[in-house]
Each structure stands twice: as structure tokens, then as C-alpha cells.
Design a protein around this motif. Structure first.
Motif, mmCIF file in Angstrom:
data_model
loop_
_atom_site.group_PDB
_atom_site.id
_atom_site.type_symbol
_atom_site.label_atom_id
_atom_site.label_comp_id
_atom_site.label_asym_id
_atom_site.label_seq_id
_atom_site.Cartn_x
_atom_site.Cartn_y
_atom_site.Cartn_z
ATOM 1 N N LYS A 264 1.012 -1.143 0.062
ATOM 2 C CA LYS A 264 -0.107 0.094 -0.022
ATOM 3 C C LYS A 264 0.979 1.074 0.003
ATOM 4 O O LYS A 264 1.926 1.063 0.672
ATOM 5 C CB LYS A 264 -0.871 -0.138 1.270
ATOM 6 C CG LYS A 264 -2.049 0.941 1.579
ATOM 7 C CD LYS A 264 -2.777 0.805 2.636
ATOM 8 C CE LYS A 264 -3.621 2.081 3.033
ATOM 9 N NZ LYS A 264 -2.597 3.017 3.524
ATOM 10 N N LYS A 265 0.666 2.234 -0.943
ATOM 11 C CA LYS A 265 1.275 3.274 -0.834
ATOM 12 C C LYS A 265 0.927 4.492 0.482
ATOM 13 O O LYS A 265 -0.378 4.444 0.738
ATOM 14 C CB LYS A 265 1.160 4.028 -2.396
ATOM 15 C CG LYS A 265 1.667 3.404 -3.449
ATOM 16 C CD LYS A 265 1.501 4.194 -4.680
ATOM 17 C CE LYS A 265 1.870 3.309 -5.750
ATOM 18 N NZ LYS A 265 1.247 3.829 -7.151
ATOM 19 N N THR A 267 0.502 7.985 0.992
ATOM 20 C CA THR A 267 0.399 9.306 0.060
ATOM 21 C C THR A 267 0.258 10.649 0.998
ATOM 22 O O THR A 267 0.102 11.506 0.241
ATOM 23 C CB THR A 267 -1.038 9.193 -0.481
ATOM 24 O OG1 THR A 267 -1.824 8.899 0.344
ATOM 25 C CG2 THR A 267 -0.858 7.797 -1.785
ATOM 26 N N VAL B 36 6.349 2.806 0.171
ATOM 27 C CA VAL B 36 6.193 3.670 -1.003
ATOM 28 C C VAL B 36 5.701 4.953 -0.600
ATOM 29 O O VAL B 36 4.735 4.798 -0.220
ATOM 30 C CB VAL B 36 5.407 3.160 -2.207
ATOM 31 C CG1 VAL B 36 5.665 3.930 -3.379
ATOM 32 C CG2 VAL B 36 5.940 1.627 -2.661
ATOM 33 N N TYR B 37 6.169 6.039 -0.797
ATOM 34 C CA TYR B 37 5.872 7.200 -0.582
ATOM 35 C C TYR B 37 5.475 8.082 -1.706
ATOM 36 O O TYR B 37 6.298 8.407 -2.447
ATOM 37 C CB TYR B 37 6.752 8.239 0.279
ATOM 38 C CG TYR B 37 6.954 7.393 1.723
ATOM 39 C CD1 TYR B 37 6.244 7.406 2.906
ATOM 40 C CD2 TYR B 37 8.295 6.570 1.616
ATOM 41 C CE1 TYR B 37 6.622 6.958 3.963
ATOM 42 C CE2 TYR B 37 8.741 5.889 2.814
ATOM 43 C CZ TYR B 37 7.705 6.026 3.995
ATOM 44 O OH TYR B 37 8.110 5.423 5.007
ATOM 45 N N GLU B 38 4.303 8.592 -1.813
ATOM 46 C CA GLU B 38 3.906 9.051 -3.499
ATOM 47 C C GLU B 38 2.802 10.123 -3.210
ATOM 48 O O GLU B 38 1.731 10.011 -2.565
ATOM 49 C CB GLU B 38 3.455 7.897 -3.997
ATOM 50 C CG GLU B 38 2.809 8.365 -5.472
ATOM 51 C CD GLU B 38 2.280 7.186 -6.500
ATOM 52 O OE1 GLU B 38 3.123 6.322 -6.891
ATOM 53 O OE2 GLU B 38 1.210 6.993 -6.703
ATOM 54 N N PHE B 44 7.734 10.823 -5.637
ATOM 55 C CA PHE B 44 7.731 9.559 -5.712
ATOM 56 C C PHE B 44 8.941 8.965 -4.839
ATOM 57 O O PHE B 44 10.106 9.345 -5.295
ATOM 58 C CB PHE B 44 7.475 8.901 -6.984
ATOM 59 C CG PHE B 44 7.629 7.488 -6.876
ATOM 60 C CD1 PHE B 44 6.394 6.956 -6.779
ATOM 61 C CD2 PHE B 44 8.795 6.849 -7.004
ATOM 62 C CE1 PHE B 44 6.443 5.432 -6.585
ATOM 63 C CE2 PHE B 44 8.724 5.342 -7.045
ATOM 64 C CZ PHE B 44 7.597 4.770 -6.843
ATOM 65 N N VAL B 46 10.707 5.646 -2.541
ATOM 66 C CA VAL B 46 10.694 4.314 -1.960
ATOM 67 C C VAL B 46 11.826 3.911 -0.856
ATOM 68 O O VAL B 46 12.963 4.518 -1.289
ATOM 69 C CB VAL B 46 10.888 3.154 -3.236
ATOM 70 C CG1 VAL B 46 10.904 1.707 -2.817
ATOM 71 C CG2 VAL B 46 9.900 3.361 -4.411
ATOM 72 N N TYR B 201 9.900 2.110 -11.557
ATOM 73 C CA TYR B 201 9.445 3.568 -11.721
ATOM 74 C C TYR B 201 10.157 4.202 -13.222
ATOM 75 O O TYR B 201 11.211 4.116 -13.278
ATOM 76 C CB TYR B 201 9.994 4.261 -10.746
ATOM 77 C CG TYR B 201 10.021 6.042 -10.417
ATOM 78 C CD1 TYR B 201 8.879 6.342 -10.449
ATOM 79 C CD2 TYR B 201 10.957 6.772 -11.006
ATOM 80 C CE1 TYR B 201 8.551 7.754 -10.471
ATOM 81 C CE2 TYR B 201 10.813 8.151 -11.077
ATOM 82 C CZ TYR B 201 9.703 8.568 -10.855
ATOM 83 O OH TYR B 201 9.542 10.209 -10.905
ATOM 84 N N GLN B 207 4.991 9.131 -10.239
ATOM 85 C CA GLN B 207 4.183 7.987 -9.564
ATOM 86 C C GLN B 207 4.501 6.850 -10.167
ATOM 87 O O GLN B 207 5.230 6.848 -11.196
ATOM 88 C CB GLN B 207 2.755 8.358 -9.694
ATOM 89 C CG GLN B 207 2.422 8.457 -11.243
ATOM 90 C CD GLN B 207 0.842 8.932 -11.336
ATOM 91 O OE1 GLN B 207 -0.131 8.276 -11.075
ATOM 92 N NE2 GLN B 207 0.625 10.104 -11.901
#
Lengths: 274, 274
Positions: A264-265, A267, B36-38, B44, B46, B201, B207
């Protein structure tokens, strides 16, 4: 560092060692790590060594004169042992003698007593045997399930051995595999270096003439280094690339059903992690 | 243990992580190691983690709220950083915060403060960047010469990366290579295990939807595992075996002249070693 491998096959034994020794990156020298003890027709033994060079050189020297009291009145040496098990016990005893001599001073200097040995061969009518000897002088023996030992910088070269070697592998193929394993190690680690010593022993021979020192100019090893890399790339290119969106592939990377969801990202800053 | 790899290519980034955590051989569990940070269109990022799980979980949690005073009055977070360099400084600071909290007690218990992270991504118009963060919170950045980082049990899977990956490698090929590297590691080391998280990516996208969790049943990874082993064996068999006695080969194992002689054999107890 060092990389050595010993393999026990139905057909015989294969030994391969590098020759780089380093104390820091700016003190690199060449010391060969294979010793062959042979009395043709009677006994054939090979020792490969890794670890602190002062320890392994002392062990070698002492091994030639080490006598182990086994209660028979005639002290045991590697030259009169009637089994490889007895011979490796003598080696273990030599390691312990060096530990008794140097261990306390090394400890005082903050240096670990670090040494390991591959020791294999054949004595008289006994079957071939292959041992891994630790710095405490204890040892383990190779079996049909685990028929090779590595010492030193062993991880880079392990996958190819795991994939190729079984007890029924022919000697030539196993030698080739040991050289490929060495090539992978040389490519990924500076502390392992040429020349190499390669020895092949035929089961029952009680001597070996198949021994060679391989340097940068060796045609066979040069061929291995070039060919293996090229062919690996070719095989690699032949394998289908992953296809993210299905398409015409038999091997979807994202099948319709899967046990786990993708990560899961996160956000927003406030989002909880778990 | 763990095996994670992050690769920076001209075309984008590839991240792959396993999910095995073990405290001794009889305490094996599954914890996924990719975050994952987006914020689509803006940033974006990781993070892959290795080392002590209590440390890396704390770092993850703290990273979401970590604020770094950079003298502007507005504290820096991973969500407002205007460069990946600033973002990785926030991660370094989070690692140091966990060290301040837990380090002394861990030390008292004789446990090393052991954690490392791969952190990569892209923010705004800046180029993609990829970092390796150490347990002291310091970090290094990937360059064109060294365009991938590994953390955890990295040696088994390094040779294939060294042979295949350059900055111009396409993303699909690099993903395939990361999976082959993982396969070699899985085959040789019990402490690395499925499922895997794979993320790709595309440069500039800010993203990614190319993310998948790969378990035992994954058709593509199953194909890699089978095919790579088979083809490797085929290539291996295609390479000429060593020939000890010259014969018709182009690649003699014992050429007529060589720099070093083979190891001298020791044939009697009295013989000197050197």
C-alpha cells in the motif's frame, strides 16, 4: 581474503585455491594456499587454507612434525595415519598447537584467531574423504548431500556450485564449475586474486599429476572468463522480459489472483504506516 | 536476514525486496520491507530496509513525522523536501532519533544497532536519485559508475548484477536481472524468502503503478527460476571441459610456458614446506 573450494565426487576430488593475501587494501601480496602431501601408492592429501596467514603458515609447518598420542605407543602423524580421519585429527591438533602458542598474544592485540582449512585425500584402501577444519581444530566431513566445502570469501561463488555440482558430476565438469565459481568471486571481490592452483585427483590413484598454476595468461581460464560472461548475457537476453500488463505472455507478472496485494502506498504525512 | 536491491538507470528505478525476517533459525516470519511514499505529480519515493526489525519499523514510523530544522523556520519533512537530498537527510535524522531512543538499551543488551536502507525516488523537476543510508544516519548516493545498491545478504546475488547492469540497461531487463539475483540468493541462503515486492518507476513519472507482490505461485518468477537454472546448465555444458594433456584444444589448461610452476608436492615428513 581468500577463496578456496574442495569438491568430493564419485570420480575423485577437485581442489581450487586463489593466492591473494591482504592486510588492509594497500598490503596485497601473493601467497599460495594449497599444500599437497603425497607418497605415491600409499597416500595422497591436499590442504587448502584461509584466514590469518601467520596462523596458516604455522599450521603447515607444524603439520609436518605434529605427533598425536593415540595410546598405541607409536605417535600418529599425517605420514603414518591409516585413515583420513586420523590424518585430519593430526591437522586439528596442529591448529590447537598454534592456538596454544599464539592465541593469547593475538587476543591481547585484539586479533581474532581466524583460520580454516579444507583437507581431503585418500589413504591406502580407504575411500576418499574431504573435511572442513575450523579454527578450534574441530572438523566436519563432506557427504553425498553436501559434497563440497568452501573457505574464505565463499558467497559470490556459491550459487553456481549449488546449481551444478552433484556427486555424479564428472571431474572435468566439476573443475570447470570451480573455475566459473572462482571467476564470479574474482569479478565481485578485490581481496581474491590470481594465480590459482587447481588440482584434480582420480579416485583410487593415490597420487596426482593433474595440477596446474593458472595465471592471467592461462588460455583455458581466459576462455572461461570471456565465454561465461558472454553466454550468461545471451541466456539472460533469451529469457522473456516481465510484462506488466499481461499481453500475449504465458508468464504474467501480475496474475489475475495472488496471495498478497502490492504494498500500500503512503500518500500523506498523516497516513498510518501499518 | 534480508535481501533488497535498488537500481538507478537512465530509464528509471527498479526496487526489489524479499520479506523474510529471522531471529534465529526457528523464528522466521514474513515482514515486507518496501515502503512507497507517493504524491502523484509532486514526489515519488521508495524505501527498502534491512537489519534489526525493531529499528527499521521504528524508523518507518518516525519518518512519517520527522521534522528537520534547516534554519528556514519551516521544518523539513519528506513531504515538503524540494530535493531527494533533503528527503534522505530527513531519513538519516529519523535513524538517529531511533538510535537516541533505543541505542543505549540495545548496547546494554549486547545487540548491535544494525539497520540500513535503500532510499530513492524523484521530487519535482529534480533528476531521480538513489541513496544507501547507514545505521549512523549517513548516506552515499549511486552514480553512473555504481548504479545499484544492495542491502542485507548481498553477496550471492552480486555477480549477476555486476555482469548485466549498466545505466543504459532497459527497465524490464533490469527487473529481470534483479529477480535472477534474488533467485540466486534464495537458492543459497535460507534467511531470505518469498514473497517479494517489485516496483518499477519510469523516469519523470512522479508516480508508479508498476508494483507487484510475487509469491511462490507467480508465473513469471516461476519461469525465471526454472529457465535460468536450466539455461545456465546448458551454457555450462557448452563450454569446453579442461584438457589436462593438450590434445586438440585451442585453450590448453597447461600451456607450454607459464609464469608460475604448480605447487611442489611434499613427499616425506622431513621435507621443508617453503
Amino acid at each position: 581474503m581468500t577463496y578456496c573450494v574442495g569438491i568430493k565426487l564419485d570420480a575423485g576430488l577437485v581442489f581450487l585455491s586463489d593466492s591473494r593475501t591482504n592486510a588492509g587494501l594497500d598490503q596485497i601480496s601473493t601467497f599460495r594456499k594449497m599444500m599437497v602431501y603425497e607418497r605415491p601408492g600409499d597416500r595422497f592429501m591436499v590442504m587448502l587454507s584461509a584466514g590469518n596467514l601467520s596462523i596458516s603458515q604455522s599450521v603447515r609447518e607444524i603439520l609436518q612434525v605434529e605427533k598425536l598420542d593415540n595410546g598405541t605407543g607409536v605417535p600418529l602423524t599425517i605420514w603414518n595415519a591409516t585413515s583420513m580421519f586420523d590424518a585430519v585429527r593430526v591437522l586439528g591438533s596442529a591448529v590447537r598447537r598454534v592456538y596454544d602458542q599464539d592465541g593469547p598474544s593475538l587476543k591481547q592485540a585484539g586479533i581474532e584467531f581466524n583460520a580454516s582449512f579444507i583437507f581431503g585425500g585418500q589413504i591406502g584402501k580407504e575411500a576418499m574423504r574431504l573435511f572442513l577444519v575450523y579454527s578450534a581444530g574441530n572438523f566436519i566431513e563432506a557427504t553425498r548431500e553436501t559434497c563440497y566445502f568452501q573457505i574464505g570469501e565463499s558467497k559470490y561463488g556459491k550459487p553456481v556450485l549449488d546449481r551444478m555440482i552433484t556427486p555424479s558430476t564428472p571431474l572435468d565438469e566439476a573443475s570447470k564449475c570451480a573455475l566459473v565459481s572462482m571467476d564470479s568471486t574474482l569479478k565481485s571481490n578485490l581481496s581474491v586474486g590470481l594465480p590459482l592452483d587447481l588440482l584434480v585427483y582420480d579416485a583410487g590413484a593415490l597420487q596426482s599429476s593433474q595440477i596446474v598454476c593458472i595465471d592471467e595468461q592461462n588460455p583455458y581460464f581466459q576462455m572461461i572468463r570471456t565465454t561465461w560472461g558472454q553466454k550468461l548475457r545471451q541466456v539472460f537476453e533469451d529469457i522473456e522480459d516481465p510484462q506488466w500488463n499481461g499481453g500475449q505472455t504465458q508468464y504474467p507478472l501480475r496474475p489475475a489472483s495472488a496471495r498478497y496485494e502490492p504494498m500500500k502506498k503512503i500518500t500523506t504525512p498523516s497516513e498510518k504506516i501499518i
